[in-house]
Design a protein around this motif. Sequence first.
Motif, PDB file in Angstrom:
ATOM      1  N   ALA A  84      -5.075   4.366   7.408  1.00 39.56           N
ATOM      2  CA  ALA A  84      -5.492   2.912   7.089  1.00 39.56           C
ATOM      3  C   ALA A  84      -5.337   2.064   8.363  1.00 39.56           C
ATOM      4  CB  ALA A  84      -4.284   2.524   6.133  1.00 39.56           C
ATOM      5  N   ILE A  85      -6.272   1.100   8.544  1.00 35.22           N
ATOM      6  CA  ILE A  85      -6.377   0.238   9.605  1.00 35.22           C
ATOM      7  C   ILE A  85      -6.341  -1.127   9.590  1.00 35.22           C
ATOM      8  CG2 ILE A  85      -7.465  -0.423  11.796  1.00 35.22           C
ATOM      9  CD1 ILE A  85      -8.816   2.601  11.731  1.00 35.22           C
TER      10      ILE A  85
ATOM     11  N   LEU B 169       1.471  12.298  19.150  1.00 29.06           N
ATOM     12  CA  LEU B 169       2.139  12.536  17.912  1.00 29.06           C
ATOM     13  C   LEU B 169       2.041  13.696  17.294  1.00 29.06           C
ATOM     14  CD1 LEU B 169       1.445   9.259  16.356  1.00 29.06           C
ATOM     15  CD2 LEU B 169       3.469   9.573  17.466  1.00 29.06           C
ATOM     16  N   ASP B 170       3.176  14.088  16.736  1.00 32.88           N
ATOM     17  CA  ASP B 170       3.128  15.570  15.952  1.00 32.88           C
ATOM     18  C   ASP B 170       2.088  15.691  14.709  1.00 32.88           C
ATOM     19  OD1 ASP B 170       4.717  16.728  17.788  1.00 32.88           O
ATOM     20  OD2 ASP B 170       6.616  16.378  16.628  1.00 32.88           O
ATOM     21  N   SER B 171       1.973  14.435  14.224  1.00 36.94           N
ATOM     22  CA  SER B 171       0.963  14.108  13.000  1.00 36.94           C
ATOM     23  C   SER B 171       0.421  12.810  12.939  1.00 36.94           C
ATOM     24  CB  SER B 171       1.904  14.345  11.833  1.00 36.94           C
ATOM     25  OG  SER B 171       3.018  13.713  11.510  1.00 36.94           O
ATOM     26  N   PRO B 172      -0.713  12.649  12.189  1.00 36.39           N
ATOM     27  CA  PRO B 172      -1.231  11.319  12.154  1.00 36.39           C
ATOM     28  C   PRO B 172      -0.239  10.040  11.623  1.00 36.39           C
ATOM     29  CG  PRO B 172      -2.778  12.736  11.669  1.00 36.39           C
ATOM     30  CD  PRO B 172      -1.570  13.584  11.633  1.00 36.39           C
ATOM     31  N   PRO B 173      -0.341   8.906  11.970  1.00 42.25           N
ATOM     32  CA  PRO B 173       0.372   7.761  11.251  1.00 42.25           C
ATOM     33  C   PRO B 173      -0.271   7.622  10.034  1.00 42.25           C
ATOM     34  CG  PRO B 173      -0.764   7.010  12.738  1.00 42.25           C
ATOM     35  CD  PRO B 173      -1.044   8.318  13.166  1.00 42.25           C
ATOM     36  N   ASP B 174       0.355   6.948   8.942  1.00 40.38           N
ATOM     37  CA  ASP B 174      -0.505   6.541   7.882  1.00 40.38           C
ATOM     38  C   ASP B 174      -1.008   5.260   7.936  1.00 40.38           C
ATOM     39  OD1 ASP B 174       1.042   8.411   5.826  1.00 40.38           O
ATOM     40  OD2 ASP B 174       2.953   7.364   6.648  1.00 40.38           O
TER      41      ASP B 174
ATOM     42  N   ARG C 217       4.486   5.664   8.284  1.00 42.86           N
ATOM     43  CA  ARG C 217       4.650   5.824   9.750  1.00 42.86           C
ATOM     44  C   ARG C 217       3.568   4.950  10.231  1.00 42.86           C
ATOM     45  NH1 ARG C 217       3.234  10.450  11.290  1.00 42.86           N
ATOM     46  NH2 ARG C 217       4.867  10.573  13.237  1.00 42.86           N
ATOM     47  N   ILE C 218       3.840   4.019  11.181  1.00 44.44           N
ATOM     48  CA  ILE C 218       3.045   2.894  11.656  1.00 44.44           C
ATOM     49  C   ILE C 218       2.858   2.855  13.265  1.00 44.44           C
ATOM     50  CG2 ILE C 218       2.902   0.439  11.649  1.00 44.44           C
ATOM     51  CD1 ILE C 218       4.988   0.525   9.374  1.00 44.44           C
ATOM     52  N   VAL C 219       1.717   2.800  13.470  1.00 44.08           N
ATOM     53  CA  VAL C 219       1.192   2.479  15.002  1.00 44.08           C
ATOM     54  C   VAL C 219       0.978   0.996  15.150  1.00 44.08           C
ATOM     55  CG1 VAL C 219      -0.441   2.848  16.696  1.00 44.08           C
ATOM     56  CG2 VAL C 219       0.452   4.711  15.567  1.00 44.08           C
ATOM     57  N   ASN C 220       1.650   0.405  15.954  1.00 45.03           N
ATOM     58  CA  ASN C 220       1.564  -0.988  16.420  1.00 45.03           C
ATOM     59  C   ASN C 220       0.657  -1.447  17.522  1.00 45.03           C
ATOM     60  OD1 ASN C 220       1.606  -3.814  16.010  1.00 45.03           O
ATOM     61  ND2 ASN C 220       3.670  -4.069  16.607  1.00 45.03           N
ATOM     62  N   LEU C 221      -0.615  -1.867  17.433  1.00 45.63           N
ATOM     63  CA  LEU C 221      -1.307  -2.181  18.509  1.00 45.63           C
ATOM     64  C   LEU C 221      -1.129  -3.454  18.858  1.00 45.63           C
ATOM     65  CD1 LEU C 221      -4.587  -0.304  18.094  1.00 45.63           C
ATOM     66  CD2 LEU C 221      -2.795   0.467  19.279  1.00 45.63           C
ATOM     67  N   GLN C 222      -0.357  -4.043  19.885  1.00 39.83           N
ATOM     68  CA  GLN C 222      -0.057  -5.350  20.317  1.00 39.83           C
ATOM     69  C   GLN C 222      -1.150  -6.106  20.898  1.00 39.83           C
ATOM     70  OE1 GLN C 222       3.596  -3.917  21.794  1.00 39.83           O
ATOM     71  NE2 GLN C 222       4.798  -4.540  19.974  1.00 39.83           N
ATOM     72  N   GLY C 223      -1.047  -7.357  21.129  1.00 39.17           N
ATOM     73  CA  GLY C 223      -1.965  -8.328  21.903  1.00 39.17           C
ATOM     74  C   GLY C 223      -1.565  -8.444  23.198  1.00 39.17           C
TER      75      GLY C 223
ATOM     76  N   MET D 288       1.038  -1.031  -0.024  1.00 43.12           N
ATOM     77  CA  MET D 288       0.095  -0.021  -0.020  1.00 43.12           C
ATOM     78  C   MET D 288       0.894   1.502   0.012  1.00 43.12           C
ATOM     79  SD  MET D 288      -2.798  -1.019   2.777  1.00 43.12           S
ATOM     80  CE  MET D 288      -3.610   0.499   2.912  1.00 43.12           C
ATOM     81  N   TYR D 289       1.964   1.098   0.568  1.00 40.91           N
ATOM     82  CA  TYR D 289       2.994   2.505   0.953  1.00 40.91           C
ATOM     83  C   TYR D 289       4.334   1.903   0.395  1.00 40.91           C
ATOM     84  CZ  TYR D 289      -1.036   4.303   3.551  1.00 40.91           C
ATOM     85  OH  TYR D 289      -2.360   4.323   4.045  1.00 40.91           O
ATOM     86  N   PRO D 290       4.482   1.847  -0.988  1.00 40.01           N
ATOM     87  CA  PRO D 290       5.902   1.420  -1.310  1.00 40.01           C
ATOM     88  C   PRO D 290       6.999   2.569  -1.290  1.00 40.01           C
ATOM     89  CG  PRO D 290       4.490   1.929  -3.256  1.00 40.01           C
ATOM     90  CD  PRO D 290       3.567   2.019  -1.927  1.00 40.01           C
TER      91      PRO D 290
END
Length: 311
Positions: A237-238, A207-212, A150-156, A144-146
Amino acid sequence: MKRSIFAAVAAAVTVFSGHAALAQGETIAFSVPSLGFPFFVHMQNQFNAEAETLGVTVQNYDGQNQTTKQTADVEAAITSGVDGLVISPLDSVAMAPAVSQAVQAGIPVVTIDRRVDGVEGLLAHVGADNVKGGEAQGQLIVDMYPDGARIVNLQGQPGSSPAIDRNQGVHNVLDGMADKYEFVAEQTANFAREEGASVTEAILAGLDSPPDVIVAANDDMALGAMQVVQEQGLDIAIIGFDALPEALAAIQNGTLTATIEQMPGGQSRNALNAMIEYLRNGTEPEPEMLLTPIAITQDNIDQAERLGEIN
């Protein structure tokens, strides 16, 4: 020996069912971490439906998201004299003593979806290859983003094998391209929708700006994050994991980008049939039977196991 099965799931179940047609009235304990998660409700329903077909009695146990409760459930199953135990352990380490106790009592044990560490003598593990599922999430981000993201990772839930493996899979794909794919935040939300929302809200505020992209280790957390993103009017994107009907509906209407299908019904059927084939015919299953998860987007949503459950 490990095998990866997706298209062959139906064939495997057919083979097992042919042997299991001679009903013997076995009683099998089925223990899940918590019926508060829709994923395990579906898995239990599919297990019970297959058991009815095979003439098997099921003792269902809800761990209520507590290792003490799930441990007590296993002990109760042992005391009641069940013929077999199929269990998805809440914690891969904390549940080891109880599972070991069942093995030592001579009860065949199959773990499903989640593994247990350090227990000898298990009959089999049936599940999805969660590392490959995490890799599917990571690869989707790359596709999607070649040019990078910037990524947020919600872990289990810490300590659960799916949380560990899915996180590993995402990092397997993206860590080698760290100059392009930056994890701006990584935090557990314990597989819970409410925490998915609250953790996302706190991360976005910092965050200063939203992640992708927000990538989540299950759909409940992804749906919680989606709620916050919608409320704030953001374009992020989620990507979830589990292919719950609610997530599939959100993909259809464009509010969720993708999820990962890991065929929980197929896992349930394979686990029960492996157990019954062993009890009735003495056939040893392969020690590890893994289904290969796939990414589900609008383009291939017809491949989702639970698509027919969307209201």
